[in-house]
Design a protein around this motif. Structure first.
Motif, mmCIF file in Angstrom:
data_model
loop_
_atom_site.group_PDB
_atom_site.id
_atom_site.type_symbol
_atom_site.label_atom_id
_atom_site.label_comp_id
_atom_site.label_asym_id
_atom_site.label_seq_id
_atom_site.Cartn_x
_atom_site.Cartn_y
_atom_site.Cartn_z
ATOM 1 N N VAL A 292 5.906 -7.917 1.928
ATOM 2 C CA VAL A 292 6.806 -6.483 2.286
ATOM 3 C C VAL A 292 5.976 -5.526 1.766
ATOM 4 O O VAL A 292 5.872 -4.419 2.488
ATOM 5 N N ILE A 293 5.421 -5.305 0.539
ATOM 6 C CA ILE A 293 4.974 -4.287 -0.085
ATOM 7 C C ILE A 293 3.640 -4.123 0.512
ATOM 8 O O ILE A 293 3.327 -2.882 0.758
ATOM 9 N N ALA A 294 2.942 -5.147 0.832
ATOM 10 C CA ALA A 294 1.404 -4.764 1.404
ATOM 11 C C ALA A 294 1.905 -4.256 2.717
ATOM 12 O O ALA A 294 0.997 -3.342 3.128
ATOM 13 N N ALA A 295 2.503 -4.601 3.423
ATOM 14 C CA ALA A 295 2.907 -3.983 4.961
ATOM 15 C C ALA A 295 3.066 -2.467 4.734
ATOM 16 O O ALA A 295 2.625 -1.589 5.489
ATOM 17 N N CYS A 296 4.143 -2.229 3.678
ATOM 18 C CA CYS A 296 4.636 -0.968 3.528
ATOM 19 C C CYS A 296 3.140 0.003 2.949
ATOM 20 O O CYS A 296 2.884 1.295 3.214
ATOM 21 N N THR A 297 2.121 -0.771 2.200
ATOM 22 C CA THR A 297 1.046 0.082 1.593
ATOM 23 C C THR A 297 0.141 0.191 2.943
ATOM 24 O O THR A 297 -0.443 1.437 3.053
ATOM 25 N N LEU A 298 0.059 -0.488 3.788
ATOM 26 C CA LEU A 298 -0.674 -0.043 5.034
ATOM 27 C C LEU A 298 -0.369 1.064 5.844
ATOM 28 O O LEU A 298 -1.198 2.052 6.202
ATOM 29 N N VAL A 299 1.131 1.033 5.845
ATOM 30 C CA VAL A 299 1.593 2.217 6.371
ATOM 31 C C VAL A 299 1.278 3.714 5.544
ATOM 32 O O VAL A 299 0.827 4.502 5.939
ATOM 33 N N TYR A 300 1.362 3.482 3.983
ATOM 34 C CA TYR A 300 0.862 4.460 3.460
ATOM 35 C C TYR A 300 -0.592 5.095 3.557
ATOM 36 O O TYR A 300 -0.850 6.006 3.755
ATOM 37 N N MET A 301 -1.353 3.965 3.662
ATOM 38 C CA MET A 301 -2.813 4.211 3.875
ATOM 39 C C MET A 301 -3.154 5.139 5.177
ATOM 40 O O MET A 301 -3.785 5.917 4.972
ATOM 41 N N LYS A 302 -2.347 4.520 5.990
ATOM 42 C CA LYS A 302 -2.391 5.390 7.491
ATOM 43 C C LYS A 302 -1.995 6.898 7.105
ATOM 44 O O LYS A 302 -2.662 7.686 7.293
ATOM 45 N N ALA A 303 -0.820 7.119 6.283
ATOM 46 C CA ALA A 303 -0.092 8.275 6.277
ATOM 47 C C ALA A 303 -0.990 9.303 5.483
ATOM 48 O O ALA A 303 -1.404 10.363 5.741
ATOM 49 N N ALA A 304 -1.656 8.396 4.282
ATOM 50 C CA ALA A 304 -2.470 9.306 3.454
ATOM 51 C C ALA A 304 -3.712 9.548 4.237
ATOM 52 O O ALA A 304 -4.383 10.722 3.907
ATOM 53 N N ARG A 305 -4.252 8.854 5.232
ATOM 54 C CA ARG A 305 -5.433 9.324 5.726
ATOM 55 C C ARG A 305 -5.095 10.299 6.815
ATOM 56 O O ARG A 305 -5.878 11.279 7.316
ATOM 57 N N VAL A 306 -4.069 10.278 7.531
ATOM 58 C CA VAL A 306 -3.652 11.308 8.496
ATOM 59 C C VAL A 306 -3.592 12.548 7.769
ATOM 60 O O VAL A 306 -4.010 13.343 8.187
ATOM 61 N N ARG A 307 -3.057 12.772 6.390
ATOM 62 C CA ARG A 307 -3.173 13.592 5.351
ATOM 63 C C ARG A 307 -4.631 14.291 5.506
ATOM 64 O O ARG A 307 -4.774 15.387 5.433
ATOM 65 N N ALA A 308 -5.385 13.435 4.849
ATOM 66 C CA ALA A 308 -6.577 13.880 4.590
ATOM 67 C C ALA A 308 -7.220 14.398 5.900
ATOM 68 O O ALA A 308 -8.276 15.248 5.708
ATOM 69 N N GLY A 309 -6.933 13.794 6.894
ATOM 70 C CA GLY A 309 -7.743 14.009 8.367
ATOM 71 C C GLY A 309 -7.272 15.359 8.761
ATOM 72 O O GLY A 309 -7.967 16.422 9.346
ATOM 73 N N GLU A 310 -6.132 15.934 8.123
ATOM 74 C CA GLU A 310 -5.471 17.443 8.575
ATOM 75 C C GLU A 310 -6.031 18.476 7.691
ATOM 76 O O GLU A 310 -5.577 19.411 7.868
ATOM 77 N N GLY A 311 -7.263 18.054 6.980
ATOM 78 C CA GLY A 311 -7.859 18.958 6.612
ATOM 79 C C GLY A 311 -7.289 19.706 5.138
ATOM 80 O O GLY A 311 -6.572 20.869 5.191
ATOM 81 N N THR A 312 -6.919 19.021 4.119
ATOM 82 C CA THR A 312 -6.392 19.813 2.720
ATOM 83 C C THR A 312 -7.677 19.960 2.028
ATOM 84 O O THR A 312 -8.696 19.388 1.907
#
Lengths: 312, 274
Positions: A292-312
């Protein structure tokens, strides 16, 4: 001419250097990797294996039993009476309820606190420090603190209630889940507020200037400008907290014990493994939690990368 | 009117944040009836009896504090040492599999502790670390090391390239570059990451509860959770419990107040920087 002569020479020395650097990278990384394998991957793999055995705490070399800790009469799912073992279902239900309720409340409160800390006012840094205090209080201590304040006869909350003419309430036994949520909200809202605050601080100020000049209502500015801009950071903060909430153990264990009304998935695992000695079943439950947590982690990594991609 | 509303909100937030710990400090000095009924307070109700009771002979509380200090400082030292060297390689040297390794490290920081519990229990026994307080250093690396490496790598990446190039020109070895060029620049980050690792190790409960099974070897959070033993909530020695809570928390609160900015920087870097 000189350039073309120089280039090959530079290249060989560069690759030599690069090779040397790669070698040192290996040396620098090896100790960390060894420790990580030792404390994370090896025990995880062993736990996975043990979940396929009937190992007991006093004799870990159990027999291979296939998936029977997962499914079947002695497993977590499809026990014959129903599709999920009732005690396990309780733990799963409690954990999800706790995670959803507490993270929702924390998100709203943290957003409000972050917006407050983003405003200029006198004593702001003192207020920031004050807000951080609950985060510094160890979970066990915060559970005991609130246990004391919520205590039925002598607790200060009930003293106040009595002064106001209300009945005294046995919070931790009558409303155990809400008590746990309250303590968690108290302890972790600051952390979330800081994450959101960090995102707020990176917002372009000229947007707000323009909005103010145009006389746009602050609520509209918040909904149309602030919220969309901090959404990626907010997503990261929410998922980060959610991951934490899903593995909750100590606040519940200390405040309400292993009672059915609040026991979490982690609590269930520990109960099965250590108190009942059933390492096989406990490991199966911990593996489900891990998935369950691994699945959420994948979502987190996606979200984190989205954020990094949006130029912070 | 709006300003007033804002001030009330600030006051509520500060009150909600500070009241519980403040109340714990207050009641930890109360004795006798005053502890159970605040209307009975007189000058003689105040004293340090709850604190001295913690350190009476036959109590392991002092020992627990030493245990926690020893474990937490060792964990911090090891995490920083391994973290800084690994972060140098991950942040500044290009090699194959770097992205994968970083993802693996991030993934480990999300591991639920119980997922490794059975395997860790076995490992602790195999290494002869079970029931030894100092042995807790090993499982604690599970949550301090990935975090340390992750944050240090983020900061290591942001250091100027020119510095390193100059050092390479001067013939510095990678180790020299790390120690004499980068470390001096990184120490503020080291302090904040170290503090966070310390807080995490000081607060840890599940492993300490499970892997150490004797009173003299307990860490401080476990010792607190066991004060009063099986007594029901109304019989707990609340005064002593609050005194213990204050002693365990005070160093952390002091650290937060002193290093506020660094802690905030470390926290947000750990969670937000993708």
């Amino acid at each position: 001419m000189v350039k073309t002569l120089e280039r090959p020479a530079q290249k060989t020395s560069a690759t030599g250097l690069a090779r040397q650097r790669r070698r040192s990278a290996v040396a620098f990384l090896a100790p960390m990797v060894v420790v990580l394998v030792l404390v994370a991957f090896a025990p995880l793999a062993r736990s996975l294996w043990l979940s396929l055995t009937d190992a007991r705490i006093d004799n870990l070399s159990g027999q291979f039993v296939g998936l029977s800790n997962y499914v079947g009469a002695y497993g977590l799912f499809f026990t014959g009476d129903g599709w999920i073992d009732p005690r396990w279902a309780t733990a799963v239900g409690n954990t999800l309820r706790f995670a959803v309720v507490s993270v929702s409340i924390e998100t709203v409160l943290a957003l409000a606190v972050a917006l407050m800390l983003d405003t200029e006012f006198r004593g702001r840094s003192l207020v920031t420090a004050a807000v951080l205090v609950p985060w510094a209080v160890p979970t066990v201590v915060s559970a005991k603190l609130w246990d004391w304040m919520l205590q039925q006869q002598f607790g200060v909350v009930n003293l106040a209630l009595a002064q106001l003419g209300f009945e005294r309430i046995a919070f931790t036994t009558e409303y155990p889940m809400w008590s746990v949520v309250l303590v968690d909200v108290w302890k972790t809202t600051p952390f979330m507020a800081l994450l959101i605050l960090a995102a707020l601080k990176m917002l372009p100020r000229d947007c707000y200037e323009a909005a103010r000049v145009d006389g746009v209502h602050p609520v509209k500015v918040f909904l149309r400008v602030t919220l969309p801009l901090i959404r990626p950071a907010l997503a990261v903060a929410v998922i980060f907290r959610l991951l934490d909430a899903l593995r909750v153990f100590d606040v519940i264990y200390v405040l309400t014990g292993s009672t059915e009304s609040t026991i979490s998935m982690s609590g269930f695992v520990r109960d099965q493994m250590i108190e009942n000695g059933d390492v096989g079943l406990g490991s199966a439950a911990s593996t489900v939690l891990f998935v369950v947590i691994a699945a959420c982690t994948l979502v987190y990594m996606k979200a984190a990368r989205v954020r990094a991609g949006e130029g912070t | 009117m709006k300003r007033l509303g804002f001030r009330v909100f600030v006051a509520l937030v500060v009150g909600f944040a500070l009241f519980p710990f403040g109340f714990a400090v207050f009641t930890s000095f109360l004795g006798g009836n005053a502890l159970y009924d605040l209307r009975d307070i007189e000058a003689s109700s105040f004293g340090i009896a709850n604190y001295s009771a913690l350190f009476e002979s036959g109590q392991y509380f002092g020992q627990s504090i030493l245990n926690s200090l020893q474990v937490a400082t060792t964990v911090v030292g090891l995490s920083l040492l391994l973290g800084v060297t690994a972060a140098y390689a991950l942040g500044r040297i290009a090699f194959r599999g770097r992205g994968l390794l970083l993802m693996a490290i991030l993934a480990v920081s999300m591991f639920p502790q119980v997922a490794v519990m059975a395997g860790m229990y076995e490992l602790m026994h195999a290494l002869g670390l079970y029931n030894r307080t100092f042995g807790l250093v090993l499982p604690y690396m599970l949550f301090t090391l990935p975090f340390t490496v992750w944050v240090l790598t983020t900061f290591m990446r942001e250091l100027p390239r020119e510095l390193e190039e100059a050092a390479v020109m001067d013939g510095c070895s990678p180790w020299r570059i790390l120690v004499s060029v980068f470390l001096p620049l990184l120490w503020p980050v080291l302090v904040s990451v170290g503090l966070l690792a310390f807080v995490a190790a000081w607060n840890e409960f599940l492993f300490a509860l499970t892997f150490v099974n004797q009173d003299a070897g307990r860490t401080v959070p476990v010792a607190i959770s066991l004060i009063g033993g099986g007594a029901t909530s109304r019989e707990l020695p609340w005064g002593k419990l609050m005194a213990a809570s204050v002693l365990v928390t005070l160093p952390l609160v002091a650290m937060v107040l002193v290093f506020q900015k660094k802690i905030v920087a470390g926290l947000t870097a750990g969670a937000v920087k993708g």
